[in-house]
Design a protein around this motif. Structure first.
Motif, PDB file in Angstrom:
ATOM      1  N   ALA B  55      12.415   1.763  -5.129  1.00 19.42           N
ATOM      2  CA  ALA B  55      11.102   1.257  -4.732  1.00 19.42           C
ATOM      3  C   ALA B  55      10.357   0.574  -5.869  1.00 19.42           C
ATOM      4  O   ALA B  55       9.391  -0.145  -5.634  1.00 19.42           O
ATOM      5  CB  ALA B  55      10.264   2.415  -4.177  1.00 19.42           C
ATOM      6  N   GLN B  56      10.804   0.828  -7.087  1.00 17.59           N
ATOM      7  CA  GLN B  56      10.117   0.226  -8.234  1.00 17.59           C
ATOM      8  C   GLN B  56      10.230  -1.304  -8.228  1.00 17.59           C
ATOM      9  O   GLN B  56       9.250  -1.996  -8.402  1.00 17.59           O
ATOM     10  CB  GLN B  56      10.715   0.763  -9.550  1.00 17.59           C
ATOM     11  CG  GLN B  56      10.534   2.259  -9.741  1.00 17.59           C
ATOM     12  CD  GLN B  56       9.120   2.621 -10.165  1.00 17.59           C
ATOM     13  OE1 GLN B  56       8.428   1.786 -10.732  1.00 17.59           O
ATOM     14  NE2 GLN B  56       8.693   3.833  -9.881  1.00 17.59           N
ATOM     15  N   GLU B 170       4.192   1.227  -5.978  1.00 14.14           N
ATOM     16  CA  GLU B 170       5.637   1.475  -5.963  1.00 14.14           C
ATOM     17  C   GLU B 170       5.971   2.741  -5.192  1.00 14.14           C
ATOM     18  O   GLU B 170       5.676   3.853  -5.648  1.00 14.14           O
ATOM     19  CB  GLU B 170       6.196   1.608  -7.390  1.00 14.14           C
ATOM     20  CG  GLU B 170       6.015   0.390  -8.249  1.00 14.14           C
ATOM     21  CD  GLU B 170       4.701   0.421  -9.015  1.00 14.14           C
ATOM     22  OE1 GLU B 170       3.926   1.364  -8.774  1.00 14.14           O
ATOM     23  OE2 GLU B 170       4.463  -0.479  -9.815  1.00 14.14           O
ATOM     24  N   GLY B 171       6.569   2.514  -4.038  1.00 20.91           N
ATOM     25  CA  GLY B 171       7.064   3.658  -3.280  1.00 20.91           C
ATOM     26  C   GLY B 171       6.022   4.428  -2.493  1.00 20.91           C
ATOM     27  O   GLY B 171       6.354   5.388  -1.820  1.00 20.91           O
ATOM     28  N   LEU B 172       4.768   4.011  -2.549  1.00 20.52           N
ATOM     29  CA  LEU B 172       3.743   4.727  -1.787  1.00 20.52           C
ATOM     30  C   LEU B 172       3.254   3.852  -0.639  1.00 20.52           C
ATOM     31  O   LEU B 172       3.084   2.648  -0.794  1.00 20.52           O
ATOM     32  CB  LEU B 172       2.555   5.082  -2.677  1.00 20.52           C
ATOM     33  CG  LEU B 172       2.773   6.172  -3.719  1.00 20.52           C
ATOM     34  CD1 LEU B 172       1.503   6.354  -4.542  1.00 20.52           C
ATOM     35  CD2 LEU B 172       3.159   7.485  -3.050  1.00 20.52           C
ATOM     36  N   PHE B 173       3.039   4.463   0.521  1.00 18.26           N
ATOM     37  CA  PHE B 173       2.525   3.694   1.659  1.00 18.26           C
ATOM     38  C   PHE B 173       1.582   4.565   2.465  1.00 18.26           C
ATOM     39  O   PHE B 173       1.573   5.793   2.334  1.00 18.26           O
ATOM     40  CB  PHE B 173       3.672   3.188   2.531  1.00 18.26           C
ATOM     41  CG  PHE B 173       4.572   4.269   3.046  1.00 18.26           C
ATOM     42  CD1 PHE B 173       4.286   4.946   4.222  1.00 18.26           C
ATOM     43  CD2 PHE B 173       5.727   4.617   2.340  1.00 18.26           C
ATOM     44  CE1 PHE B 173       5.117   5.940   4.686  1.00 18.26           C
ATOM     45  CE2 PHE B 173       6.556   5.623   2.812  1.00 18.26           C
ATOM     46  CZ  PHE B 173       6.252   6.290   3.972  1.00 18.26           C
ATOM     47  N   ARG B 174       0.748   3.899   3.293  1.00 22.94           N
ATOM     48  CA  ARG B 174      -0.169   4.650   4.153  1.00 22.94           C
ATOM     49  C   ARG B 174      -0.473   3.843   5.417  1.00 22.94           C
ATOM     50  O   ARG B 174      -0.342   2.620   5.452  1.00 22.94           O
ATOM     51  CB  ARG B 174      -1.475   4.982   3.433  1.00 22.94           C
ATOM     52  CG  ARG B 174      -2.251   3.786   2.978  1.00 22.94           C
ATOM     53  CD  ARG B 174      -3.665   4.156   2.643  1.00 22.94           C
ATOM     54  NE  ARG B 174      -4.444   4.293   3.877  1.00 22.94           N
ATOM     55  CZ  ARG B 174      -5.698   4.712   3.881  1.00 22.94           C
ATOM     56  NH1 ARG B 174      -6.281   5.072   2.764  1.00 22.94           N
ATOM     57  NH2 ARG B 174      -6.364   4.778   5.014  1.00 22.94           N
ATOM     58  N   THR B 175      -0.865   4.562   6.454  1.00 21.94           N
ATOM     59  CA  THR B 175      -1.293   3.910   7.695  1.00 21.94           C
ATOM     60  C   THR B 175      -2.309   4.804   8.389  1.00 21.94           C
ATOM     61  O   THR B 175      -2.433   5.984   8.060  1.00 21.94           O
ATOM     62  CB  THR B 175      -0.105   3.614   8.633  1.00 21.94           C
ATOM     63  OG1 THR B 175      -0.571   2.798   9.712  1.00 21.94           O
ATOM     64  CG2 THR B 175       0.483   4.881   9.221  1.00 21.94           C
TER      65      THR B 175
END
Lengths: 313, 251
Positions: B55-56, B170-175
């Motif tokens: 993800a980096q 990097e590598g973090l997501f939200r919804t």
């Protein structure tokens, strides 16, 4: 302020509900009617599922009729024996009405039945009332006074030919129990499928068919309405779980206060004019309901979930 | 077959990755419908972690599917019969999700081919819905199927191509997960899919519970499990309330 109604399964604004109670209470105070036939359509127009509107309204009418019935009882304006016969008929009618209601709900046709019942009854009662009141206003302008028929002549011969005669002392009547029973049954049926008390049918029937003295008509009718709407509430609770206590109780304060204010204004109006206005209002609700049936709906499809299918719980 | 393939993929992912694979969590795992319930908005956040992708420096896509409890649904269509509009034809779905939402970091068609989404049952059109026919279960009439989607979308119960998954860093997501006021109660499944170059790289699922709590739950349960007592209570409440209202209004 939104309030979640657990049985209707929707959020409604508390002030809208209180306001609807107030408006219908006001109108019922002005015209001296129960208001069920106005409240149920109003709830439906506000988005409450028709089945919940009808069943909840039965519950609401019980509450709204208590104080009136008590007042008439204290005044001696209730013919309890006549009331009991009407209640027996009403119980049978309400039972069959609730069965029909449950069956049509499982077929997805209960909304149609409610609308059709409203269009037919409001149309005919409103039409008759309108014609009668307009005629009375015209007679009054011309100074014509219709000759009053003697009581014996008004009482139809076929009514006296019916069997199972009973003496109703308070109403000064000696007539067949079948007739009040049939009237009660019809009113019970309407109560279950339309969410009304049925006074608009019962009171004319008591006056013109049974020939009851007017001082016991309203009290006895309220007496019957309390018992029959209570039974209807239980039947609907058992069959379809559509009675929303919260909605019923929330409608009450507005209805009571509105009725007090409305009654004060009602005294100032003339009888015929008041009836003509009421008839117009009844016809308006009828037309609104009728348009819903005749006009092409914006959405032809509808979705029903498990509870309306009478499924497992 | 699809499930088996998915299982294999998941197993492969678990073996190749370290202990810290894709993780997700919700701001609230238990939603309680109370008297003032007007819907709920939840935040789902996740970290890609040590999945097969890096993800980096690599780009990836996230698709999140929230599925509510399955229940029978009946679709009715009105037709003109003798001048009035009457419920006529019906289609009965023995099992359909009471809530279904798809959120993605990019429009679905840019993430992978339709066949890929079909294989994992992502998207309303890929849900295996069947209707009850006169001789067993059949494929539903497409008109009724799309009516189910349209009606529930209007109620806010089905949401597709409406919500965005934002890739935070990097590598973090939200919804955001939007639950409307009329959301059905029960167990919800929140599935997260990580795609890269049009193929699935990792997935996980967490649960969410929606329940009617307190007074509302008690009233609902009472009405449905003890309907006779509920009816009697309703009458007694009405009699008392009516009597009290009568007394107070006379003063």
């Amino acid at each position: 302020m939104p309030l979640y109604l657990p049985i209707a399964e929707l959020s409604m604004n508390v002030f809208v509900v209180l306001g609807m109670g107030g408006i219908v209470g006001f109108l019922s105070g002005v015209f001296g009617v129960g208001g069920g036939f106005l409240m149920t359509p109003l709830l439906i127009f506000a988005g409450v599922p028709p089945a919940v509107a009808v069943a909840t309204q039965s519950n609401q009418i019980t509450a709204a009729s208590v104080s009136g019935a008590l007042a008439h009882w204290r005044r001696g304006g209730v013919d309890a024996k006549m009331g009991a016969v009407l209640i027996v008929g009403g119980a049978l009618g309400a039972f069959f009405g609730a069965q029909i209601f449950t069956y049509l709900r499982s077929l997805g046709q209960v909304d149609l039945m409610i609308s059709l019942a409203y269009v037919v009854f409001l149309g005919s009662v409103g039409g008759l009332m309108f014609w009668e009141s307009v005629r009375a206003i015209m007679w009054q302008r011309r100074g014509y006074v219709p000759p009053r028929k003697p009581r014996e002549e008004r009482h139809k011969a076929w009514i006296h030919a019916l069997p199972f005669k009973m003496r109703f002392r308070k109403s000064h009547l000696f007539i067949s129990a079948l007739l009040p029973m049939a009237i009660g049954m019809f009113v019970g049926l309407l109560s279950a499928i339309m969410g009304v008390g049925g006074g608009f049918v019962m009171i004319p029937a008591m006056i013109y068919l049974l020939n009851m003295p007017t001082n016991v008509v309203i009290g006895t009718s309220l007496f019957q309405i309390i018992f029959v709407t209570a039974l209807t509430t239980v039947f609907h609770s058992v069959n379809t779980q559509t009675v929303d206590i919260f909605l019923a109780v929330l409608l009450l304060p507005g209805a009571v206060i509105g009725a007090q204010i409305g009654a004060r204004i009602g005294f100032k109006l003339k009888g015929e004019q008041m009836r003509a206005l009421l008839a117009l209002m009844v016809l308006l609700v009828c037309v609104k309901m009728g348009l819903g049936l005749v006009l092409e709906p914006r959405e032809l499809y509808s979705v029903a979930d498990i509870e309306e299918l009478g499924g497992s719980h | 077959m699809v499930r088996f393939a998915a299982f294999l993929l998941l197993a492969m992912g678990a073996f190749s990755g370290a202990a810290e694979a894709l993780v997700t969590d919700l701001s609230n795992r238990r939603i309680e419908i109370r008297y003032s319930f007007a819907g709920a908005d939840l935040i789902l956040f996740g970290a890609v972690g040590t999945t097969p992708i890096n993800a980096q420096d690599e780009t990836y896509d996230v698709v999140i599917v929230v599925r509510g409890p399955e229940a029978p649904a009946v679709i009715r269509r009105k037709d003109r019969v003798g001048g009035i509009w009457v419920n006529n034809e019906t289609a009965a779905f023995p099992s359909a999700p009471g809530y279904y939402a798809v959120a993605s970091s990019r429009p679905l068609e840019e993430i992978a081919a339709p066949t890929v989404f079909a294989a994992y049952g992502i998207g309303f059109n890929n849900l295996p819905l069947v209707a009850a026919g006169p001789r067993g279960l059949v494929a539903p009439d497409p008109h009724f199927r799309s009516a189910l989607f349209r009606l529930r979308s209007e109620e806010g119960l089905y949401r597709q191509e409406q919500d965005n998954v934002s890739l935070v860093s990097e590598g973090l997501f939200r919804t955001d997960v939007h639950l409307p006021a009329n959301v059905p109660v029960g167990e919800f499944i929140v599935e997260t899919f990580i795609f890269q170059d049009g193929s699935l790289k990792a997935r996980n699922r967490i649960n969410l519970t929606v329940d009617k709590e307190g007074f509302e739950r008690a009233a609902y349960t009472f009405a449905h499990h003890y309907p006779f007592l509920y009816g009697i209570t309703a009458v007694l409440v009405a009699l008392c309330a009516g009597w009290l209202a009568g007394i107070s209004s006379r003063k």
